[in-house]
Design an enzyme around this catalytic site. Structure first.
Site, PDB file in Angstrom:
ATOM      1  N   ARG A  45       0.844  -1.200   0.000  1.00 52.17           N
ATOM      2  CA  ARG A  45       0.000   0.000   0.000  1.00 52.17           C
ATOM      3  C   ARG A  45       0.868   1.234   0.000  1.00 52.17           C
ATOM      4  O   ARG A  45       2.075   1.157   0.068  1.00 52.17           O
ATOM      5  CB  ARG A  45      -0.886   0.008   1.237  1.00 52.17           C
ATOM      6  CG  ARG A  45      -0.110  -0.335   2.551  1.00 52.17           C
ATOM      7  CD  ARG A  45      -0.614   0.302   3.792  1.00 52.17           C
ATOM      8  NE  ARG A  45      -0.513   1.735   3.698  1.00 52.17           N
ATOM      9  CZ  ARG A  45       0.612   2.424   3.925  1.00 52.17           C
ATOM     10  NH1 ARG A  45       1.737   1.818   4.235  1.00 52.17           N
ATOM     11  NH2 ARG A  45       0.612   3.745   3.839  1.00 52.17           N
ATOM     12  N   GLY A  46       0.223   2.383  -0.122  1.00 47.99           N
ATOM     13  CA  GLY A  46       0.967   3.640  -0.176  1.00 47.99           C
ATOM     14  C   GLY A  46       1.157   4.057  -1.622  1.00 47.99           C
ATOM     15  O   GLY A  46       1.609   3.249  -2.450  1.00 47.99           O
ATOM     16  N   ALA A  47       0.825   5.304  -1.928  1.00 46.35           N
ATOM     17  CA  ALA A  47       0.810   5.718  -3.328  1.00 46.35           C
ATOM     18  C   ALA A  47       2.103   5.398  -4.093  1.00 46.35           C
ATOM     19  O   ALA A  47       2.064   4.727  -5.127  1.00 46.35           O
ATOM     20  CB  ALA A  47       0.473   7.220  -3.398  1.00 46.35           C
ATOM     21  N   ARG A  78      -7.033  -0.261  -7.325  1.00 48.65           N
ATOM     22  CA  ARG A  78      -7.458   0.765  -6.368  1.00 48.65           C
ATOM     23  C   ARG A  78      -7.524   2.087  -7.148  1.00 48.65           C
ATOM     24  O   ARG A  78      -6.565   2.443  -7.838  1.00 48.65           O
ATOM     25  CB  ARG A  78      -6.503   0.896  -5.173  1.00 48.65           C
ATOM     26  CG  ARG A  78      -6.525  -0.302  -4.231  1.00 48.65           C
ATOM     27  CD  ARG A  78      -5.670  -0.058  -2.999  1.00 48.65           C
ATOM     28  NE  ARG A  78      -6.331   0.835  -2.045  1.00 48.65           N
ATOM     29  CZ  ARG A  78      -5.700   1.444  -1.039  1.00 48.65           C
ATOM     30  NH1 ARG A  78      -4.389   1.275  -0.884  1.00 48.65           N
ATOM     31  NH2 ARG A  78      -6.356   2.235  -0.203  1.00 48.65           N
ATOM     32  N   GLN A 182      -3.035   2.567   9.919  1.00 50.66           N
ATOM     33  CA  GLN A 182      -1.710   2.658   9.308  1.00 50.66           C
ATOM     34  C   GLN A 182      -0.749   3.464  10.194  1.00 50.66           C
ATOM     35  O   GLN A 182       0.461   3.228  10.195  1.00 50.66           O
ATOM     36  CB  GLN A 182      -1.788   3.309   7.925  1.00 50.66           C
ATOM     37  CG  GLN A 182      -2.380   2.443   6.835  1.00 50.66           C
ATOM     38  CD  GLN A 182      -3.864   2.655   6.647  1.00 50.66           C
ATOM     39  OE1 GLN A 182      -4.591   2.891   7.629  1.00 50.66           O
ATOM     40  NE2 GLN A 182      -4.355   2.568   5.425  1.00 50.66           N
ATOM     41  N   ASP A 223      -2.325  10.858  -2.309  1.00 54.51           N
ATOM     42  CA  ASP A 223      -2.607   9.792  -3.257  1.00 54.51           C
ATOM     43  C   ASP A 223      -2.907  10.333  -4.639  1.00 54.51           C
ATOM     44  O   ASP A 223      -2.689   9.655  -5.642  1.00 54.51           O
ATOM     45  CB  ASP A 223      -3.760   8.935  -2.734  1.00 54.51           C
ATOM     46  CG  ASP A 223      -3.314   8.125  -1.528  1.00 54.51           C
ATOM     47  OD1 ASP A 223      -3.330   8.697  -0.414  1.00 54.51           O
ATOM     48  OD2 ASP A 223      -2.905   6.966  -1.703  1.00 54.51           O
ATOM     49  N   ASN A 233      -6.075  12.245   0.084  1.00 54.99           N
ATOM     50  CA  ASN A 233      -5.194  11.500   0.966  1.00 54.99           C
ATOM     51  C   ASN A 233      -6.045  10.701   1.928  1.00 54.99           C
ATOM     52  O   ASN A 233      -7.270  10.766   1.911  1.00 54.99           O
ATOM     53  CB  ASN A 233      -4.251  12.464   1.717  1.00 54.99           C
ATOM     54  CG  ASN A 233      -3.076  11.733   2.344  1.00 54.99           C
ATOM     55  OD1 ASN A 233      -2.346  10.996   1.685  1.00 54.99           O
ATOM     56  ND2 ASN A 233      -2.900  11.933   3.648  1.00 54.99           N
ATOM     57  N   LYS A 234      -5.382   9.920   2.793  1.00 52.99           N
ATOM     58  CA  LYS A 234      -6.106   9.053   3.715  1.00 52.99           C
ATOM     59  C   LYS A 234      -7.209   9.787   4.463  1.00 52.99           C
ATOM     60  O   LYS A 234      -7.019  10.924   4.894  1.00 52.99           O
ATOM     61  CB  LYS A 234      -5.103   8.454   4.719  1.00 52.99           C
ATOM     62  CG  LYS A 234      -5.673   7.476   5.707  1.00 52.99           C
ATOM     63  CD  LYS A 234      -6.477   6.354   5.045  1.00 52.99           C
ATOM     64  CE  LYS A 234      -5.693   5.690   3.976  1.00 52.99           C
ATOM     65  NZ  LYS A 234      -6.485   4.800   3.116  1.00 52.99           N
TER      66      LYS A 234
HETATM   67  C1  LIG Z   1       3.545   7.995   0.777  1.00 51.38           C
HETATM   68  S1  LIG Z   1       1.945   8.429   0.452  1.00 51.38           S
HETATM   69  C2  LIG Z   1       1.053   7.137   1.171  1.00 51.38           C
HETATM   70  C3  LIG Z   1      -0.430   7.441   1.189  1.00 51.38           C
HETATM   71  O1  LIG Z   1      -1.140   6.245   0.857  1.00 51.38           O
HETATM   72  C4  LIG Z   1      -1.938   5.902   1.988  1.00 51.38           C
HETATM   73  O2  LIG Z   1      -3.123   5.248   1.649  1.00 51.38           O
HETATM   74  P1  LIG Z   1      -3.218   3.638   1.795  1.00 51.38           P
HETATM   75  O3  LIG Z   1      -2.620   3.288   3.133  1.00 51.38           O
HETATM   76  O4  LIG Z   1      -4.713   3.382   1.693  1.00 51.38           O
HETATM   77  O5  LIG Z   1      -2.439   3.103   0.630  1.00 51.38           O
HETATM   78  C5  LIG Z   1      -2.228   7.219   2.628  1.00 51.38           C
HETATM   79  O6  LIG Z   1      -3.193   7.960   1.906  1.00 51.38           O
HETATM   80  C6  LIG Z   1      -0.862   7.854   2.570  1.00 51.38           C
HETATM   81  O7  LIG Z   1      -0.854   9.229   2.747  1.00 51.38           O
END
Ligand SMILES: CSC[C@H]1O[C@H](OP(=O)(O)O)[C@H](O)[C@@H]1O
Length: 319
Positions: A45-47, A78, A182, A223, A233-234
Site C-alpha cells: 500500500r501507499g501511493a 485501487r 496505518q 494519493d 489522501n487518507k
Molecule cells: C507515501 S503516500 C502514502 C499514502 O497512501 C496511503 O493510503 P493507503 O494506506 O490506503 O495506501 C495514505 O493515503 C498515505 O498518505
C-alpha cells in the site's frame, strides 16, 4: 529485506503489511491476480509503492499475449492513488521492446522513487524549519508515509528522518488513522525501529492536540493531487487540515511530482475508494450500513505547501 516491494528473480516480493507490527513476513507474488489481491488487502500500500507495484506487475506478464488486458485490470485495483495507473503506463511503454526492457524500466522507476522521496522530504524539512520557531520540533503525521508506503525512505515521514538526523525532532504525533490503523501499526513501527520518539493519538484527538499547541507542523502524504492543488489522501486528512488552518499550524503535503495529476482539474473529480463496513471493526453489527471512504479531499486553500522533489507549491497563495 527493508523495502516494501522489490523484484526477486522471477517474482515480486512484498512485506505483508497486514501482519505488522506483530509479524514481519514477506510474500512472493508471481501473477497479477495475487498482486491485485495484495493491493486490495493493503498488504502492499501507499501511493508511491503502488506505482512500483503497477510497473513490476506489468513486468510479471510482459511476455503474454494478454499483457495489456491484465495490466488494465491491475491499474483498476485501487482507483484513488494516481500512482498505480501511472506505474502501469510507464511499464507498458516498454512492452514493444520485450519483457527484459519492461522489467528494466520498472526497476529504474523503483530506484528513482527512493531518490525522489529523499529530495522531496529534504525540501520539505527545510520548509518546516523556515516556517516554525522551535529548534526541536513536534511533527504531526497521519497514516503511513515511510519506507513501507514507498520504494524507499518515505515522503512525509522522510521529513522526520531528515530532521531526526539533525537532532531536530522532539516527538512525532502519530494519528492512529482509523479504520486500518496505518499510523498506530505502521508509522509507530517505523519510528520505533528508528528510535524516534513518538506519541500515538486517536484521530479524534488531533484537533485538540493542535488546539493545545502540541504540534509545530503537520506533514502528510498524498494519493492524488488535482491541477488546482486539492489533495486526496487518507481519510481524516481533511479535518486535520481544517484544525491546522484554524490554529495557524503549517500543513504540508509531501509527494513525488508523479502524484500530481494535471488531467484531474479539481478534488471533485477524484474517484474516492469506498471500502467494506467490516473494516470498521468486529463490534459492528452484521449487515450494518457504513460510510467508509478510504480517502478524503483537502481543498487547496487549507494547504500551506505541497512539496515535491522539484518545487514548493503554495496553493493557498499562488498557483
Ligand atoms: C507515501 S503516500 C502514502 C499514502 O497512501 C496511503 O493510503 P493507503 O494506506 O490506503 O495506501 C495514505 O493515503 C498515505 O498518505
Amino acid at each position: 529485506m527493508r523495502r516494501a516491494i522489490e523484484w526477486d528473480g522471477d517474482a515480486i516480493v512484498i512485506v505483508d503489511q497486514t501482519l505488522l507490527p506483530g509479524t514481519f513476513a514477506t510474500q512472493r507474488i508471481t501473477n497479477v491476480d495475487e498482486l491485485i489481491d495484495a493491493i486490495q488487502r493493503l498488504a502492499v500500500r501507499g501511493a508511491p509503492a503502488l506505482g512500483v507495484a503497477g510497473a513490476l506487475g506489468v513486468a510479471l506478464v510482459a511476455g503474454r499475449d494478454d499483457a495489456s488486458e491484465l495490466a488494465e485490470r491491475l491499474a483498476r485495483a485501487r482507483p484513488t492513488a494516481v500512482n498505480l495507473r501511472w506505474g502501469v503506463e510507464q511499464a507498458l511503454k516498454e512492452l514493444p521492446n520485450g519483457p527484459q526492457q519492461v522489467l528494466a524500466r520498472a526497476q529504474r522507476l523503483a530506484k528513482a522513487d527512493e531518490e525522489i522521496n529523499k529530495r522531496a522530504s529534504f525540501r520539505a524539512a527545510e520548509y518546516v524549519k523556515a516556517h516554525t520557531t522551535r529548534r526541536k520540533l513536534r511533527l504531526h503525521t497521519h497514516c503511513n508515509t515511510g519506507w513501507l508506503a514507498t520504494a524507499g525512505w518515505g515522503t512525509a515521514l522522510g521529513v522526520v528522518w531528515h530532521l531526526a538526523n539533525e537532532n531536530a525532532i522532539e516527538e512525532v504525533l502519530v494519528d492512529e488513522t482509523r479504520p486500518l490503523l496505518q499510523g498506530a501499526r505502521l508509522t509507530a513501527f517505523e519510528l520505533a525501529e528508528a528510535g524516534v520518539p513518538y506519541c500515538i493519538l486517536p484521530d479524534s484527538a488531533a484537533a485538540t492536540a493542535l488546539a493545545e499547541g502540541r504540534s509545530d507542523a503537520v506533514v502528510v502524504g498524498a494519493d492524488r493531487i488535482a491541477a488546482n492543488g486539492d489533495v486526496a489522501n487518507k481519510i481524516g486528512t481533511y479535518p486535520l487540515a481544517l484544525a491546522a488552518k484554524h490554529h495557524g499550524v503549517p500543513f504540508l503535503v509531501v509527494a513525488p511530482e508523479s502524484t500530481i495529476d494535471a488531467k484531474t482539474l479539481t478534488g471533485k473529480d477524484i474517484a474516492i475508494e469506498e471500502r467494506d463496513a467490516a473494516e470498521l471493526g468486529d463490534l459492528v453489527p452484521d449487515g450494518a450500513k457504513a460510510f467508509n471512504p478510504a480517502f478524503d479531499v483537502t481543498p487547496a486553500d487549507l494547504i500551506t505547501a505541497i512539496v515535491t522533489e522539484d518545487r514548493v507549491w503554495e496553493p493557498a497563495t499562488r498557483a
